[in-house]
Design a protein around this motif. Structure first.
Motif, mmCIF file in Angstrom:
data_model
loop_
_atom_site.group_PDB
_atom_site.id
_atom_site.type_symbol
_atom_site.label_atom_id
_atom_site.label_comp_id
_atom_site.label_asym_id
_atom_site.label_seq_id
_atom_site.Cartn_x
_atom_site.Cartn_y
_atom_site.Cartn_z
ATOM 1 N N ASP A 1 51.538 -38.042 -14.334
ATOM 2 C CA ASP A 1 50.069 -37.731 -14.592
ATOM 3 C C ASP A 1 49.722 -36.836 -13.452
ATOM 4 O O ASP A 1 48.306 -37.218 -12.974
ATOM 5 C CB ASP A 1 49.210 -39.112 -14.483
ATOM 6 N N ALA A 2 50.595 -36.401 -12.854
ATOM 7 C CA ALA A 2 50.025 -35.155 -11.865
ATOM 8 C C ALA A 2 49.628 -33.774 -12.608
ATOM 9 O O ALA A 2 50.259 -33.640 -13.852
ATOM 10 C CB ALA A 2 51.064 -34.731 -11.011
ATOM 11 N N ASP A 3 48.497 -33.292 -12.190
ATOM 12 C CA ASP A 3 48.006 -31.946 -12.749
ATOM 13 C C ASP A 3 48.939 -30.931 -12.280
ATOM 14 O O ASP A 3 49.043 -30.856 -10.977
ATOM 15 C CB ASP A 3 46.447 -31.721 -12.474
ATOM 16 N N VAL A 4 49.493 -30.219 -13.088
ATOM 17 C CA VAL A 4 50.372 -28.909 -12.601
ATOM 18 C C VAL A 4 49.498 -27.910 -13.229
ATOM 19 O O VAL A 4 49.381 -27.543 -14.414
ATOM 20 C CB VAL A 4 51.744 -29.032 -13.083
ATOM 21 N N ARG B 1 43.088 -19.168 -13.410
ATOM 22 C CA ARG B 1 43.994 -20.283 -14.001
ATOM 23 C C ARG B 1 44.820 -19.727 -15.094
ATOM 24 O O ARG B 1 43.996 -19.111 -16.271
ATOM 25 C CB ARG B 1 43.280 -21.269 -14.403
ATOM 26 N N LEU B 2 46.123 -20.014 -15.524
ATOM 27 C CA LEU B 2 46.813 -19.311 -16.693
ATOM 28 C C LEU B 2 47.228 -20.528 -17.448
ATOM 29 O O LEU B 2 47.185 -20.514 -18.646
ATOM 30 C CB LEU B 2 47.899 -18.673 -16.195
ATOM 31 N N ASP B 3 47.645 -21.607 -16.888
ATOM 32 C CA ASP B 3 47.972 -22.804 -17.738
ATOM 33 C C ASP B 3 48.135 -23.991 -16.945
ATOM 34 O O ASP B 3 48.221 -24.020 -15.601
ATOM 35 C CB ASP B 3 49.573 -22.541 -18.142
ATOM 36 N N ARG B 4 47.784 -25.197 -17.397
ATOM 37 C CA ARG B 4 47.675 -26.551 -16.857
ATOM 38 C C ARG B 4 48.136 -27.473 -17.704
ATOM 39 O O ARG B 4 47.741 -27.617 -18.823
ATOM 40 C CB ARG B 4 46.037 -26.757 -16.624
ATOM 41 N N VAL B 5 49.046 -28.453 -17.091
ATOM 42 C CA VAL B 5 49.687 -29.559 -17.797
ATOM 43 C C VAL B 5 49.465 -30.531 -16.994
ATOM 44 O O VAL B 5 49.389 -30.602 -15.715
ATOM 45 C CB VAL B 5 50.949 -29.171 -18.196
ATOM 46 N N THR B 6 50.068 -31.740 -17.470
ATOM 47 C CA THR B 6 50.043 -33.125 -17.002
ATOM 48 C C THR B 6 51.420 -33.342 -16.941
ATOM 49 O O THR B 6 52.175 -33.306 -17.840
ATOM 50 C CB THR B 6 49.174 -34.139 -17.429
ATOM 51 N N SER B 7 51.944 -33.878 -15.862
ATOM 52 C CA SER B 7 53.551 -34.297 -15.900
ATOM 53 C C SER B 7 53.629 -35.627 -16.404
ATOM 54 O O SER B 7 52.653 -36.355 -16.469
ATOM 55 C CB SER B 7 53.894 -34.475 -14.460
ATOM 56 N N ALA C 1 55.919 -39.105 -17.609
ATOM 57 C CA ALA C 1 56.302 -40.397 -16.584
ATOM 58 C C ALA C 1 57.410 -40.013 -15.762
ATOM 59 O O ALA C 1 57.354 -40.663 -14.880
ATOM 60 C CB ALA C 1 56.415 -41.618 -17.678
ATOM 61 N N ASP C 2 58.165 -39.198 -16.267
ATOM 62 C CA ASP C 2 59.420 -39.062 -15.376
ATOM 63 C C ASP C 2 59.042 -37.890 -14.375
ATOM 64 O O ASP C 2 60.146 -37.322 -13.682
ATOM 65 C CB ASP C 2 60.688 -38.621 -16.236
ATOM 66 N N GLY C 3 57.853 -37.348 -14.296
ATOM 67 C CA GLY C 3 57.607 -36.274 -13.344
ATOM 68 C C GLY C 3 57.768 -34.980 -14.156
ATOM 69 O O GLY C 3 57.571 -33.912 -13.222
ATOM 70 N N SER C 4 58.452 -35.057 -15.093
ATOM 71 C CA SER C 4 58.975 -33.645 -15.653
ATOM 72 C C SER C 4 57.455 -32.665 -16.213
ATOM 73 O O SER C 4 56.547 -33.479 -16.405
ATOM 74 C CB SER C 4 59.563 -33.507 -16.938
ATOM 75 N N TYR C 5 57.522 -31.320 -16.016
ATOM 76 C CA TYR C 5 56.575 -30.723 -16.514
ATOM 77 C C TYR C 5 57.028 -29.233 -16.953
ATOM 78 O O TYR C 5 58.059 -28.933 -16.604
ATOM 79 C CB TYR C 5 55.561 -30.126 -15.465
ATOM 80 N N ILE C 6 56.250 -28.444 -17.760
ATOM 81 C CA ILE C 6 56.446 -27.171 -18.108
ATOM 82 C C ILE C 6 55.307 -26.344 -18.318
ATOM 83 O O ILE C 6 54.448 -27.007 -18.928
ATOM 84 C CB ILE C 6 57.512 -27.352 -19.513
ATOM 85 N N ALA D 1 50.455 -28.407 -7.639
ATOM 86 C CA ALA D 1 50.435 -29.917 -8.095
ATOM 87 C C ALA D 1 49.503 -30.851 -7.534
ATOM 88 O O ALA D 1 49.594 -30.938 -6.350
ATOM 89 C CB ALA D 1 51.747 -30.303 -7.935
ATOM 90 N N THR D 2 48.465 -31.497 -8.170
ATOM 91 C CA THR D 2 47.841 -32.358 -7.541
ATOM 92 C C THR D 2 47.846 -33.970 -8.384
ATOM 93 O O THR D 2 47.989 -33.853 -9.384
ATOM 94 C CB THR D 2 46.173 -31.907 -7.778
ATOM 95 N N SER D 3 47.609 -34.901 -7.437
ATOM 96 C CA SER D 3 47.960 -36.132 -8.170
ATOM 97 C C SER D 3 47.030 -37.141 -7.429
ATOM 98 O O SER D 3 46.708 -36.809 -5.971
ATOM 99 C CB SER D 3 49.162 -36.586 -7.970
ATOM 100 N N PRO D 4 46.421 -37.956 -8.029
ATOM 101 C CA PRO D 4 45.125 -38.935 -7.242
ATOM 102 C C PRO D 4 46.062 -39.812 -6.165
ATOM 103 O O PRO D 4 45.338 -39.901 -4.891
ATOM 104 C CB PRO D 4 44.702 -39.791 -8.364
ATOM 105 N N ALA D 5 47.302 -40.025 -6.103
ATOM 106 C CA ALA D 5 47.963 -40.857 -5.294
ATOM 107 C C ALA D 5 48.654 -40.182 -4.104
ATOM 108 O O ALA D 5 49.152 -40.722 -3.113
ATOM 109 C CB ALA D 5 48.762 -41.770 -5.891
ATOM 110 N N HIS D 6 48.833 -38.660 -4.343
ATOM 111 C CA HIS D 6 49.359 -37.851 -3.270
ATOM 112 C C HIS D 6 48.840 -36.616 -3.089
ATOM 113 O O HIS D 6 47.721 -36.458 -3.537
ATOM 114 C CB HIS D 6 50.812 -37.505 -4.056
ATOM 115 N N THR D 7 49.299 -36.211 -1.730
ATOM 116 C CA THR D 7 48.687 -35.123 -1.231
ATOM 117 C C THR D 7 48.868 -33.697 -2.489
ATOM 118 O O THR D 7 50.039 -33.807 -2.804
ATOM 119 C CB THR D 7 49.226 -34.320 0.175
ATOM 120 N N SER D 8 48.054 -32.939 -2.337
ATOM 121 C CA SER D 8 48.297 -31.659 -3.145
ATOM 122 C C SER D 8 49.015 -30.709 -2.792
ATOM 123 O O SER D 8 49.123 -30.633 -1.392
ATOM 124 C CB SER D 8 46.691 -30.853 -3.532
#
Length: 125
Positions: free
Chosen positions: A64-67, A76-82, A84-89, A102-109
């Motif tokens: 659920d991290a915003d990439v 901005r060209l593309d935006r996805v959410t990672s 559960a296993d952290g994968s994104y494309i 990469a931004t996530s509520p629980a972690h630093t951007s």
């Protein structure tokens, strides 16, 4: 007028969902066609993709991290959410230098500059 509005809303929703489907289609490994876009093929698809995993410093996957992929000018060209296993494309329109944030509520951007050549780039954050 109400019928017209409802029709418009129904038309719009599937289009919004469809926008996310290419990214979700990456998960099942049975469909390699959706993962590796053929370069120079028919249609105006992306030139390439960047894919990888979002992880914490300890190596834990971050779901659920915003990439977000940005041009160096900040567009901005593309935006996805990672997943559960952290994968994104994310889709890349052409070779060049981009910013991958990469931004996530629980972690630093984190934002990194990435150089994309011909073909997919594997990039772990």
């Amino acid at each position: 007028a109400a019928m017209h509005l409802l029709g418009k809303a129904n038309w719009w929703l599937p289009a919004g969902l469809e926008r996310r489907l290419p990214h979700l289609a990456v998960e099942p490994k049975e469909e390699p066609a959706t993962v590796e876009p053929a370069t120079g093929s028919e249609g105006g698809g992306p030139a390439s993709v960047i894919h990888g995993f979002i992880r914490t410093a300890d190596g834990e996957p971050v779901g659920d991290a915003d990439v977000t992929l940005l041009t160096r000018g900040g567009r901005r060209l593309d935006r996805v959410t990672s997943l559960a296993d952290g994968s994104y494309i994310v889709a890349v329109p052409a070779p060049g230098t981009y910013l991958l944030a990469a931004t996530s509520p629980a972690h630093t951007s984190r934002a990194r500059q990435v150089d994309v050549g011909e073909g997919p780039l594997v990039y772990d954050v």
